[in-house]
Design a protein around this motif. Structure first.
Motif, PDB file in Angstrom:
ATOM      1  N   TYR A 229     -10.569   9.929   6.555  1.00 42.41           N
ATOM      2  CA  TYR A 229      -9.246   9.299   6.586  1.00 42.41           C
ATOM      3  C   TYR A 229      -9.304   7.874   7.132  1.00 42.41           C
ATOM      4  N   GLY A 230     -10.139   7.646   8.138  1.00 49.35           N
ATOM      5  CA  GLY A 230     -10.308   6.283   8.624  1.00 49.35           C
ATOM      6  C   GLY A 230     -10.909   5.385   7.563  1.00 49.35           C
ATOM      7  N   SER A 231     -11.848   5.913   6.776  1.00 48.79           N
ATOM      8  CA  SER A 231     -12.458   5.130   5.696  1.00 48.79           C
ATOM      9  C   SER A 231     -11.446   4.806   4.610  1.00 48.79           C
ATOM     10  N   THR A 232     -10.564   5.753   4.317  1.00 52.19           N
ATOM     11  CA  THR A 232      -9.515   5.478   3.334  1.00 52.19           C
ATOM     12  C   THR A 232      -8.616   4.339   3.796  1.00 52.19           C
ATOM     13  N   ALA A 233      -8.199   4.361   5.060  1.00 52.20           N
ATOM     14  CA  ALA A 233      -7.365   3.275   5.579  1.00 52.20           C
ATOM     15  C   ALA A 233      -8.090   1.938   5.479  1.00 52.20           C
ATOM     16  N   LEU A 234      -9.360   1.914   5.875  1.00 48.53           N
ATOM     17  CA  LEU A 234     -10.157   0.691   5.800  1.00 48.53           C
ATOM     18  C   LEU A 234     -10.243   0.170   4.375  1.00 48.53           C
ATOM     19  N   ILE A 235     -10.531   1.056   3.430  1.00 47.61           N
ATOM     20  CA  ILE A 235     -10.726   0.653   2.031  1.00 47.61           C
ATOM     21  C   ILE A 235      -9.416   0.198   1.408  1.00 47.61           C
ATOM     22  N   ALA A 236      -8.320   0.898   1.696  1.00 49.35           N
ATOM     23  CA  ALA A 236      -7.034   0.482   1.141  1.00 49.35           C
ATOM     24  C   ALA A 236      -6.640  -0.899   1.641  1.00 49.35           C
ATOM     25  N   VAL A 237      -6.822  -1.150   2.938  1.00 46.83           N
ATOM     26  CA  VAL A 237      -6.456  -2.451   3.500  1.00 46.83           C
ATOM     27  C   VAL A 237      -7.368  -3.550   2.969  1.00 46.83           C
ATOM     28  N   GLU A 238      -8.659  -3.293   2.901  1.00 48.20           N
ATOM     29  CA  GLU A 238      -9.572  -4.320   2.377  1.00 48.20           C
ATOM     30  C   GLU A 238      -9.286  -4.592   0.907  1.00 48.20           C
ATOM     31  N   SER A 239      -8.902  -3.559   0.160  1.00 49.64           N
ATOM     32  CA  SER A 239      -8.592  -3.753  -1.256  1.00 49.64           C
ATOM     33  C   SER A 239      -7.388  -4.661  -1.439  1.00 49.64           C
TER      34      SER A 239
ATOM     35  N   ILE B 216      -3.235   5.277  -2.139  1.00 47.83           N
ATOM     36  CA  ILE B 216      -4.305   6.105  -1.583  1.00 47.83           C
ATOM     37  C   ILE B 216      -4.307   7.472  -2.258  1.00 47.83           C
ATOM     38  N   SER B 217      -3.968   7.500  -3.528  1.00 45.16           N
ATOM     39  CA  SER B 217      -3.925   8.759  -4.261  1.00 45.16           C
ATOM     40  C   SER B 217      -5.324   9.312  -4.499  1.00 45.16           C
ATOM     41  N   GLY B 218      -5.467  10.619  -4.258  1.00 46.24           N
ATOM     42  CA  GLY B 218      -6.677  11.331  -4.651  1.00 46.24           C
ATOM     43  C   GLY B 218      -6.409  12.245  -5.824  1.00 46.24           C
ATOM     44  N   GLU B 219      -5.321  11.975  -6.565  1.00 47.71           N
ATOM     45  CA  GLU B 219      -4.860  12.851  -7.638  1.00 47.71           C
ATOM     46  C   GLU B 219      -5.208  12.256  -8.996  1.00 47.71           C
ATOM     47  N   GLN B 220      -6.151  12.885  -9.682  1.00 48.71           N
ATOM     48  CA  GLN B 220      -6.582  12.367 -10.982  1.00 48.71           C
ATOM     49  C   GLN B 220      -5.441  12.235 -11.986  1.00 48.71           C
TER      50      GLN B 220
ATOM     51  N   ILE C  52       0.869  -1.174   0.000  1.00 50.35           N
ATOM     52  CA  ILE C  52       0.000   0.000   0.000  1.00 50.35           C
ATOM     53  C   ILE C  52       0.901   1.217   0.000  1.00 50.35           C
ATOM     54  N   SER C  53       0.802   2.032  -1.036  1.00 50.31           N
ATOM     55  CA  SER C  53       1.619   3.228  -1.134  1.00 50.31           C
ATOM     56  C   SER C  53       0.849   4.415  -0.579  1.00 50.31           C
ATOM     57  N   CYS C  54       1.461   5.104   0.382  1.00 47.16           N
ATOM     58  CA  CYS C  54       0.856   6.272   1.038  1.00 47.16           C
ATOM     59  C   CYS C  54       1.742   7.495   0.858  1.00 47.16           C
ATOM     60  N   VAL C  55       2.526   7.536  -0.207  1.00 48.42           N
ATOM     61  CA  VAL C  55       3.545   8.557  -0.364  1.00 48.42           C
ATOM     62  C   VAL C  55       3.047   9.664  -1.294  1.00 48.42           C
ATOM     63  N   ALA C  56       2.528  10.732  -0.694  1.00 48.50           N
ATOM     64  CA  ALA C  56       1.973  11.839  -1.471  1.00 48.50           C
ATOM     65  C   ALA C  56       2.951  13.015  -1.478  1.00 48.50           C
ATOM     66  N   PRO C  57       2.831  13.912  -2.482  1.00 45.58           N
ATOM     67  CA  PRO C  57       1.942  13.858  -3.633  1.00 45.58           C
ATOM     68  C   PRO C  57       2.365  12.742  -4.597  1.00 45.58           C
ATOM     69  N   PHE C  58       1.397  12.031  -5.125  1.00 51.71           N
ATOM     70  CA  PHE C  58       1.697  10.876  -5.963  1.00 51.71           C
ATOM     71  C   PHE C  58       2.225  11.274  -7.335  1.00 51.71           C
ATOM     72  N   THR C  59       1.823  12.428  -7.842  1.00 50.10           N
ATOM     73  CA  THR C  59       2.377  12.872  -9.121  1.00 50.10           C
ATOM     74  C   THR C  59       3.865  13.176  -9.002  1.00 50.10           C
TER      75      THR C  59
ATOM     76  N   THR D 198      -1.757  -7.310  -9.788  1.00 46.06           N
ATOM     77  CA  THR D 198      -2.861  -6.376  -9.977  1.00 46.06           C
ATOM     78  C   THR D 198      -2.501  -5.042  -9.349  1.00 46.06           C
ATOM     79  N   VAL D 199      -2.760  -3.980 -10.083  1.00 44.83           N
ATOM     80  CA  VAL D 199      -2.501  -2.614  -9.639  1.00 44.83           C
ATOM     81  C   VAL D 199      -3.833  -1.887  -9.533  1.00 44.83           C
ATOM     82  N   LEU D 200      -4.089  -1.274  -8.378  1.00 42.10           N
ATOM     83  CA  LEU D 200      -5.355  -0.582  -8.140  1.00 42.10           C
ATOM     84  C   LEU D 200      -5.061   0.787  -7.530  1.00 42.10           C
ATOM     85  N   PRO D 201      -5.042   1.843  -8.343  1.00 43.89           N
ATOM     86  CA  PRO D 201      -4.821   3.179  -7.783  1.00 43.89           C
ATOM     87  C   PRO D 201      -6.098   3.742  -7.157  1.00 43.89           C
ATOM     88  N   ALA D 202      -5.927   4.779  -6.336  1.00 42.93           N
ATOM     89  CA  ALA D 202      -7.050   5.518  -5.739  1.00 42.93           C
ATOM     90  C   ALA D 202      -7.935   4.638  -4.863  1.00 42.93           C
ATOM     91  N   ALA D 203      -7.320   3.831  -3.992  1.00 40.70           N
ATOM     92  CA  ALA D 203      -8.087   3.016  -3.039  1.00 40.70           C
ATOM     93  C   ALA D 203      -8.392   3.872  -1.819  1.00 40.70           C
TER      94      ALA D 203
END
Length: 345
Positions: free
Chosen positions: A295-305, A100-104, A73-80, A124-129
């Motif tokens: 932010y808690g939801s992002t952590a939950l979703i990234a881990v579940e993903s 966990i990028s929020g950057e389109q 899980i990459s949490c290193v922002a800014p992702f661009t 498998t690669v899944l951005p924006a989790a």
């Protein structure tokens, strides 16, 4: 199951580590500063978690640090700015990847540039989790199915309460043109800025009247056309949110702010996602999803993903959430954690 986290000492990174520890998963923290990583592990409730040292400018060392992990899980922002080295290391190490990028701009770049490499690596690669990236994609898929074939799909975002982390604001600063310019829309098979057909007002659930909205560089948007054929796919947000953002969108202001919201502020934050779909025959459907603690939801979703990619598998390549997961099943999981959703029409 061993999951590596890069950027674990950051605000959301620590929440991700805490969620992994809560699930009883084997956590590996990777980064440049071992002392900061050990401190982050302790603060996140994972004392004694394994630590490996590798910087973003050390591709061979970074790939070696990830080797043996089932996913990262990459949490290193800014992702661009910082995101690509972790993704390339995951491909080299052949471990599944989410971020966990929020950057389109980053999300679109990942979809455009890394599909073949990920397929060859068998990962498998899944951005924006994130709190919006995964639920919005899944909600869009289920809503569109009610009126298929689809002519137009609009995803609307509303945020309430809480405050933003410095990492989020720095990501916005790094992508300020995209955020203030409304981002891209998918129109007749092309990605366009300033596209026709982007709504200027919208009635959110529970409101008696429409509010002004503007185009949003939503992170989920680049993945949606992969599984949802439509003439128009776009995203909007309340103009009032953009006005609030402009008040802090300066580097000197961001640097003076706290690292992120405290527990009370997180609990006070909420989000609403709306998917409005119109079929080619004029039929309409609306999907609505609400949640708390961005932010808690992002952590939950990234881990579940990442857990699902490792445990259940998905086809290799860069995927949108609806390609990787059963949409109703994943959203059903989120309902056990405060999310509510429905589709009508």
């Amino acid at each position: 199951m061993r999951i590596a986290v890069y950027g674990a000492s950051g605000y959301t990174g620590r929440l991700v580590v805490a969620e992994l520890a809560r699930r009883g998963l084997d956590v590996l923290l990777v980064g440049r500063d071992p002392e900061r990583l050990r401190l982050a592990a302790t603060e996140a409730g994972a004392p004694g978690a394994a630590v490996r040292v590798a910087g973003l400018d050390e591709p061979a060392a970074l790939a070696e640090a990830l080797r043996g992990s089932d996913g990262v899980i990459s949490c290193v922002a800014p992702f661009t700015v910082h995101g690509e080295p972790v993704l390339r290391a995951a491909i080299a190490a052949r471990c599944h990847y989410v971020d966990i990028s929020g950057e389109q701009p980053h999300t679109k770049y990942v979809h455009d540039a890394f599909g073949v490499e990920a397929e060859r690596a068998g990962i498998t690669v899944l951005p924006a989790a994130t709190d919006d990236g995964v639920p919005a994609d899944l909600l869009a898929h289920l809503t569109a199915a009610r009126v298929a074939p689809v002519d137009a799909l609009v995803i609307a975002h509303r945020l309430s309460g809480g405050t933003m982390s410095r990492g989020t604001l720095n990501s916005m600063l790094a992508n300020i043109t995209a955020f203030t310019g409304g981002g891209l829309s998918f129109v007749d098979g092309q990605w366009l800025a300033d596209a026709d057909g982007v709504p200027t007002s919208l009635v959110f659930p529970g409101d008696a009247a429409p509010v002004e909205v503007a185009g949003l560089a939503a992170p989920e948007l680049p993945g949606i056309p992969r599984h949802l054929p439509a003439r128009l796919v776009t995203a909007v947000v309340e103009r009032e949110f953009l006005a609030r953002l402009s008040a802090v969108a300066a580097a000197e202001v961001v640097a003076s702010l706290p690292e992120g919201p405290d527990a009370e502020q997180r609990a006070d934050s909420g989000f609403v996602l709306v998917a409005d779909a119109v079929g080619v025959d004029g039929r309409r459907a609306r999907g609505v999803l609400t949640g708390v603690d961005v932010y808690g939801s992002t952590a939950l979703i990234a881990v579940e993903s990442i857990r699902r990619l490792v445990a259940d598998g998905a086809k290799p390549g860069v995927l949108a959430p609806a390609e990787a997961f059963d949409p109703a099943d994943f959203l059903g999981f989120l309902t056990r954690h405060g999310v509510r959703w429905s589709v009508t029409g």
